[in-house]
Design a protein around this motif. Structure first.
Motif, PDB file in Angstrom:
ATOM      1  N   ASN A  67       0.435  -1.574   0.170  1.00  0.00           N
ATOM      2  CA  ASN A  67      -0.132  -0.148   0.038  1.00  0.00           C
ATOM      3  C   ASN A  67       0.629   0.968   0.218  1.00  0.00           C
ATOM      4  O   ASN A  67       1.964   1.595   0.896  1.00  0.00           O
ATOM      5  CB  ASN A  67      -0.681   0.035   0.998  1.00  0.00           C
ATOM      6  CG  ASN A  67      -1.692  -0.863   0.749  1.00  0.00           C
ATOM      7  OD1 ASN A  67      -2.523  -1.666   0.510  1.00  0.00           O
ATOM      8  ND2 ASN A  67      -2.561  -1.451   2.305  1.00  0.00           N
ATOM      9  N   SER A  68       0.266   2.265  -0.375  1.00  0.00           N
ATOM     10  CA  SER A  68       0.695   3.554  -0.443  1.00  0.00           C
ATOM     11  C   SER A  68       1.022   4.094   1.025  1.00  0.00           C
ATOM     12  O   SER A  68      -0.506   3.886   1.343  1.00  0.00           O
ATOM     13  CB  SER A  68       0.411   4.653  -1.560  1.00  0.00           C
ATOM     14  OG  SER A  68       0.783   4.069  -2.561  1.00  0.00           O
ATOM     15  N   GLY A  69       1.401   4.956   0.847  1.00  0.00           N
ATOM     16  CA  GLY A  69       1.498   6.200   1.611  1.00  0.00           C
ATOM     17  C   GLY A  69       1.522   5.004   3.940  1.00  0.00           C
ATOM     18  O   GLY A  69       2.815   4.707   3.212  1.00  0.00           O
ATOM     19  N   GLU A  70       0.872   5.763   4.700  1.00  0.00           N
ATOM     20  CA  GLU A  70       1.781   4.666   5.605  1.00  0.00           C
ATOM     21  C   GLU A  70       0.782   3.455   5.552  1.00  0.00           C
ATOM     22  O   GLU A  70       0.172   2.923   6.662  1.00  0.00           O
ATOM     23  CB  GLU A  70       0.977   5.786   7.113  1.00  0.00           C
ATOM     24  CG  GLU A  70       1.884   7.550   7.366  1.00  0.00           C
ATOM     25  CD  GLU A  70       3.695   7.536   7.705  1.00  0.00           C
ATOM     26  OE1 GLU A  70       3.730   5.473   8.133  1.00  0.00           O
ATOM     27  OE2 GLU A  70       3.890   7.993   7.930  1.00  0.00           O
ATOM     28  N   PHE A  71       1.438   2.607   5.025  1.00  0.00           N
ATOM     29  CA  PHE A  71       1.061   1.151   5.400  1.00  0.00           C
ATOM     30  C   PHE A  71       1.221   0.651   6.337  1.00  0.00           C
ATOM     31  O   PHE A  71       0.434  -0.084   6.815  1.00  0.00           O
ATOM     32  CB  PHE A  71       1.923   0.627   4.147  1.00  0.00           C
ATOM     33  CG  PHE A  71       3.238   0.213   3.939  1.00  0.00           C
ATOM     34  CD1 PHE A  71       3.382  -0.298   5.307  1.00  0.00           C
ATOM     35  CD2 PHE A  71       4.000   0.954   3.691  1.00  0.00           C
ATOM     36  CE1 PHE A  71       4.811  -0.972   5.089  1.00  0.00           C
ATOM     37  CE2 PHE A  71       5.062   0.892   3.780  1.00  0.00           C
ATOM     38  CZ  PHE A  71       5.995   0.107   4.635  1.00  0.00           C
ATOM     39  N   ALA A  72       2.270   0.772   7.521  1.00  0.00           N
ATOM     40  CA  ALA A  72       2.322   0.404   8.628  1.00  0.00           C
ATOM     41  C   ALA A  72       1.370   1.114   9.437  1.00  0.00           C
ATOM     42  O   ALA A  72       1.199   0.846  10.353  1.00  0.00           O
ATOM     43  CB  ALA A  72       3.695  -0.225   9.030  1.00  0.00           C
ATOM     44  N   ALA A  73       0.772   2.277  10.094  1.00  0.00           N
ATOM     45  CA  ALA A  73       0.328   2.853  10.607  1.00  0.00           C
ATOM     46  C   ALA A  73      -1.157   1.655  12.063  1.00  0.00           C
ATOM     47  O   ALA A  73      -1.184   2.418  12.722  1.00  0.00           O
ATOM     48  CB  ALA A  73      -0.650   3.946  10.303  1.00  0.00           C
ATOM     49  N   THR A  74      -1.480   0.776  10.533  1.00  0.00           N
ATOM     50  CA  THR A  74      -2.326   0.724  11.771  1.00  0.00           C
ATOM     51  C   THR A  74      -2.090  -0.525  12.107  1.00  0.00           C
ATOM     52  O   THR A  74      -3.450  -1.159  13.145  1.00  0.00           O
ATOM     53  CB  THR A  74      -3.803   0.333  10.259  1.00  0.00           C
ATOM     54  OG1 THR A  74      -3.436  -0.934   9.759  1.00  0.00           O
ATOM     55  CG2 THR A  74      -4.113   1.539   9.529  1.00  0.00           C
ATOM     56  N   LEU A  92      -0.644 -11.047   7.757  1.00  0.00           N
ATOM     57  CA  LEU A  92      -0.483  -9.418   7.586  1.00  0.00           C
ATOM     58  C   LEU A  92      -1.563  -8.634   6.455  1.00  0.00           C
ATOM     59  O   LEU A  92      -0.685  -7.919   6.072  1.00  0.00           O
ATOM     60  CB  LEU A  92       0.435  -8.884   8.147  1.00  0.00           C
ATOM     61  CG  LEU A  92       1.027  -9.096   9.962  1.00  0.00           C
ATOM     62  CD1 LEU A  92       1.909  -8.262   9.954  1.00  0.00           C
ATOM     63  CD2 LEU A  92      -0.010  -8.517  10.410  1.00  0.00           C
ATOM     64  N   ILE A  93      -0.709  -9.509   5.470  1.00  0.00           N
ATOM     65  CA  ILE A  93      -0.887  -9.242   3.884  1.00  0.00           C
ATOM     66  C   ILE A  93      -2.403  -7.858   3.713  1.00  0.00           C
ATOM     67  O   ILE A  93      -2.212  -7.154   2.887  1.00  0.00           O
ATOM     68  CB  ILE A  93      -1.050 -10.054   2.342  1.00  0.00           C
ATOM     69  CG1 ILE A  93      -0.032 -10.989   3.071  1.00  0.00           C
ATOM     70  CG2 ILE A  93      -1.616 -10.067   1.900  1.00  0.00           C
ATOM     71  CD1 ILE A  93       0.676 -12.461   1.514  1.00  0.00           C
ATOM     72  N   PRO A  94      -3.614  -8.420   3.885  1.00  0.00           N
ATOM     73  CA  PRO A  94      -4.683  -7.813   4.006  1.00  0.00           C
ATOM     74  C   PRO A  94      -4.148  -6.465   4.542  1.00  0.00           C
ATOM     75  O   PRO A  94      -4.867  -5.319   4.020  1.00  0.00           O
ATOM     76  CB  PRO A  94      -5.374  -8.394   4.666  1.00  0.00           C
ATOM     77  CG  PRO A  94      -5.254  -9.987   5.153  1.00  0.00           C
ATOM     78  CD  PRO A  94      -3.625  -9.990   5.180  1.00  0.00           C
ATOM     79  N   GLN A  95      -3.340  -6.630   5.677  1.00  0.00           N
ATOM     80  CA  GLN A  95      -3.385  -4.840   6.168  1.00  0.00           C
ATOM     81  C   GLN A  95      -2.255  -4.250   5.216  1.00  0.00           C
ATOM     82  O   GLN A  95      -2.640  -2.784   5.153  1.00  0.00           O
ATOM     83  CB  GLN A  95      -3.132  -5.162   7.672  1.00  0.00           C
ATOM     84  CG  GLN A  95      -4.179  -5.201   8.128  1.00  0.00           C
ATOM     85  CD  GLN A  95      -3.437  -5.639  10.131  1.00  0.00           C
ATOM     86  OE1 GLN A  95      -3.151  -4.576  10.396  1.00  0.00           O
ATOM     87  NE2 GLN A  95      -3.062  -6.507  10.415  1.00  0.00           N
ATOM     88  N   LEU A  96      -1.202  -4.525   5.285  1.00  0.00           N
ATOM     89  CA  LEU A  96      -0.153  -3.894   3.956  1.00  0.00           C
ATOM     90  C   LEU A  96      -0.905  -4.129   2.961  1.00  0.00           C
ATOM     91  O   LEU A  96      -0.586  -2.817   2.022  1.00  0.00           O
ATOM     92  CB  LEU A  96       1.202  -4.751   3.874  1.00  0.00           C
ATOM     93  CG  LEU A  96       1.065  -4.758   5.660  1.00  0.00           C
ATOM     94  CD1 LEU A  96       2.525  -5.616   5.903  1.00  0.00           C
ATOM     95  CD2 LEU A  96       1.507  -3.992   6.086  1.00  0.00           C
ATOM     96  N   ALA A  97      -1.160  -4.996   1.537  1.00  0.00           N
ATOM     97  CA  ALA A  97      -1.345  -4.628   0.355  1.00  0.00           C
ATOM     98  C   ALA A  97      -3.387  -4.875   0.069  1.00  0.00           C
ATOM     99  O   ALA A  97      -3.573  -5.860   0.673  1.00  0.00           O
ATOM    100  CB  ALA A  97      -0.337  -5.818   0.095  1.00  0.00           C
ATOM    101  N   GLU A  98      -3.397  -4.302  -0.695  1.00  0.00           N
ATOM    102  CA  GLU A  98      -5.075  -4.635  -1.020  1.00  0.00           C
ATOM    103  C   GLU A  98      -4.928  -4.691  -2.907  1.00  0.00           C
ATOM    104  O   GLU A  98      -5.753  -4.758  -3.415  1.00  0.00           O
ATOM    105  CB  GLU A  98      -5.279  -2.701  -0.760  1.00  0.00           C
ATOM    106  CG  GLU A  98      -4.763  -1.913  -0.838  1.00  0.00           C
ATOM    107  CD  GLU A  98      -6.283  -1.066  -0.715  1.00  0.00           C
ATOM    108  OE1 GLU A  98      -6.613   0.049  -1.431  1.00  0.00           O
ATOM    109  OE2 GLU A  98      -6.778  -0.440   0.221  1.00  0.00           O
ATOM    110  N   LYS A  99      -4.020  -4.427  -3.219  1.00  0.00           N
ATOM    111  CA  LYS A  99      -3.668  -4.652  -4.717  1.00  0.00           C
ATOM    112  C   LYS A  99      -2.035  -5.760  -5.044  1.00  0.00           C
ATOM    113  O   LYS A  99      -1.690  -6.162  -3.903  1.00  0.00           O
ATOM    114  CB  LYS A  99      -2.890  -2.812  -5.758  1.00  0.00           C
ATOM    115  CG  LYS A  99      -3.980  -2.131  -5.575  1.00  0.00           C
ATOM    116  CD  LYS A  99      -3.789  -1.089  -6.127  1.00  0.00           C
ATOM    117  CE  LYS A  99      -2.709  -0.118  -4.967  1.00  0.00           C
ATOM    118  NZ  LYS A  99      -2.163  -0.015  -4.188  1.00  0.00           N
ATOM    119  N   GLY A 100      -2.994  -6.644  -6.027  1.00  0.00           N
ATOM    120  CA  GLY A 100      -1.820  -7.362  -6.408  1.00  0.00           C
ATOM    121  C   GLY A 100      -1.589  -7.440  -8.190  1.00  0.00           C
ATOM    122  O   GLY A 100      -2.075  -6.603  -8.592  1.00  0.00           O
ATOM    123  N   LEU A 101      -0.392  -8.251  -8.617  1.00  0.00           N
ATOM    124  CA  LEU A 101      -0.146  -7.794 -10.112  1.00  0.00           C
ATOM    125  C   LEU A 101      -0.896  -8.774 -10.671  1.00  0.00           C
ATOM    126  O   LEU A 101      -0.878 -10.411 -10.338  1.00  0.00           O
ATOM    127  CB  LEU A 101       1.312  -8.163 -10.182  1.00  0.00           C
ATOM    128  CG  LEU A 101       2.063  -6.998 -10.269  1.00  0.00           C
ATOM    129  CD1 LEU A 101       3.571  -7.231 -10.568  1.00  0.00           C
ATOM    130  CD2 LEU A 101       1.792  -5.528 -10.729  1.00  0.00           C
TER     131      LEU A 101
END
Length: 462
Positions: A67-74, A92-101
RNA sequence: GUGGUUGUAGCUCAGUCGGUUAGAGCGCCUGAUUGUGGUUCAGGAGGUCGCGGGUUCGAGCCCCGUCUUUCACCCCA
């Protein structure tokens, strides 16, 4: 800093690109001739679109985008502790990444169909030629970024679609010059029928994974694996006909043998009937005899996660590269996106593997792809003034032409022509400027002749 | 993700038992040839031996890590 490539990715230089374009152009023209329309989708999709469509292993192979920005904030302390457990990172993937190739072209296509369901005229035929990414461990013929060329049709159950896939595969490989290939065909219903016939209904997935390896590890090891997975000796003994060598008489004999062996299974009979009808359509179209590279292979399994009917796989013979093309019928792909009951069937060509096959077998035609046909070589400024109008004339006549940019030694300019395999060079010096007769040199034969500018075009385009 | 394999000049590869200044072929550059390429001849450039650490008087060579390549498994185009 020393530059390097990401593991499993490649640059494609001019020489490779000419060959790759030849493959793309060949496939595209076939798709178009069969009435498929182009589609492109974004490189990245929401992970919710991609996950769960390819099985657990497929999910592992997805490239996730941070994720862009403060991806670890939550993240909480508890999250971090979880993540440090073995295998905890993926929680932790759902919290860190919401997009994929994108992992393939079929799922993005399904998403597109669902999102545009009201605008699409069914049946909808689309082709798509784009890169896909898999976080696999690279090997020969296996890359982390590679191109697929897909053609799918959704919104019809007609077996004509399966037949057309068989036809397109033949046309593509014939036009590429790959004459020695085998199109293996099976039907998911036959696999289900085998499971029924040997008394383990519903177990065809386990069964398929094992027997798919038959030509790789052999009969004994396949049976060992099945035994380990809880198949009884009684069930395995009934599997015997599967291992019998292909009967004389080709496709029809194979069909007949399967029909007898699986007589008790209605599912299998349905699959066999589909297969036969499909082949009849192919034959009526006019593809038969030695031109037909089809083999019925009841051990062919492939991505069972969503195939429900016909299954296709193409292997180039006499090369140690995996399948170069694959596909099949899926009855409910769009169901995952809330649109059940839409059936489709498709095929995917693997450009990178086709390239490897053609490279290894030396199948690329000499003039594959566009290259410069004429190089203009002026010796001085006045010569340039003569060369430029000719340059324009050639280009307007669709002759690929270029002028050497620097005024330098003739040797250097001719070396350039050789390096680029340019067949014709026009030499223009003070003599040519004065007489108006230009020196046209054939770089292959070495012949040189004096021509008026307007005659250069006719000579080089011949 | 598991277990092996590979890496030396732009390319393909030698490099002995751990021992002086790391080689060859091809390619590239220059000249023989200031208006003619491919052939020939002469000369030349090009190396952090993947990277980092260790052992040793001394490492391209031995050890560890890492990256890369490739093979098998898994899966797949």
């Amino acid at each position: 800093m020393k530059p390097s490539l990401v593991k499993g990715t490649r640059d494609f230089g001019p020489e490779q690109m000419r060959k790759r374009h030849f493959i793309f152009d060949t496939i595209r023209s076939t798709f178009r001739r069969f009435g498929f329309q182009p589609l492109e989708t974004p490189s990245m999709e929401n992970l919710t679109t991609l996950t769960g469509k390819y099985g657990d292993e497929g999910d592992q192979l997805l490239f996730k985008i941070l994720n862009s920005g403060e991806f670890a904030a939550t993240l909480t302390d508890a999250d971090l502790q979880t993540a440090q457990q073995p295998g905890g990172s993926k929680k932790l993937i759902p919290q860190l990444a919401e997009k994929g190739l994108r992992y393939d072209l079929t799922v993005p296509f399904a998403r597109y169909v669902v999102m545009n369901r009201n605008a699409l005229a069914l049946p909808f035929k689309r082709y798509q030629m784009q890169p896909v990414w898999r976080a696999d461990r690279p090997q020969r013929g296996r890359y982390r970024e590679f191109y697929q060329c897909d053609a799918d049709v959704v919104g019809t159950d007609s077996l004509l679609c399966e037949a057309e896939i068989v036809l397109m595969i033949h046309e593509v490989f014939r036009n590429l010059g790959i004459t020695d290939f085998t199109l293996k065909i099976n039907n998911r219903k036959i696999l289900a029928g085998i499971a029924e016939a040997i008394g383990v209904p519903g177990q065809e997935a386990t069964l398929s994974v094992a027997i798919d390896k038959l030509d790789k590890i052999g009969q004994e090891k396949v049976l060992d694996e099945l035994r380990e997975r809880g198949f009884s000796d009684d069930a395995l003994s009934q599997l015997e006909p599967l291992f019998a060598s292909a009967p004389e008489g080709g496709i029809l004999a194979t069909l007949e043998r399967l029909r007898q062996w699986l007589a008790a299974s209605e599912t299998a009979q349905a699959g066999l009937a589909e297969l036969e009808q499909m082949l009849t359509l192919v034959q009526q179209y006019g593809l038969s005899g030695s031109a037909l590279h089809v083999e019925i292979d009841p051990t062919l399994a492939r991505g069972l996660s969503y195939y429900t009917g016909a299954i296709f796989e193409v292997k180039a013979n006499n090369v140690s590269i995996g399948s170069v093309s694959g596909g099949g019928r899926y009855d409910n792909l769009t169901g995952a996106f809330g649109m059940p009951g839409l059936s489709g069937v498709g095929i995917s060509f693997g450009v990178d593997r086709i390239y490897d096959v053609m490279d290894e077998l030396n199948l690329f035609p000499e003039g594959a792809g566009q290259i410069t046909r004429v190089l203009l070589v002026p010796f001085d400024e006045p010569a340039r003034a003569v060369a430029l109008p000719l340059l324009r004339t050639l280009r307007e006549a669709d002759v690929a032409a270029e002028m050497y940019p620097d005024l330098t030694k003739v040797k250097k300019m001719l070396d350039y022509a050789n390096a680029k395999s340019i067949p014709f060079v026009v030499l223009i010096g003070s003599e040519e400027v004065q007489t108006g007769l230009l020196s046209l040199k054939n770089m292959i034969t070495g012949e040189q002749q004096k021509l008026r500018a307007e005659d250069v075009l006719t000579t080089v385009s011949a």
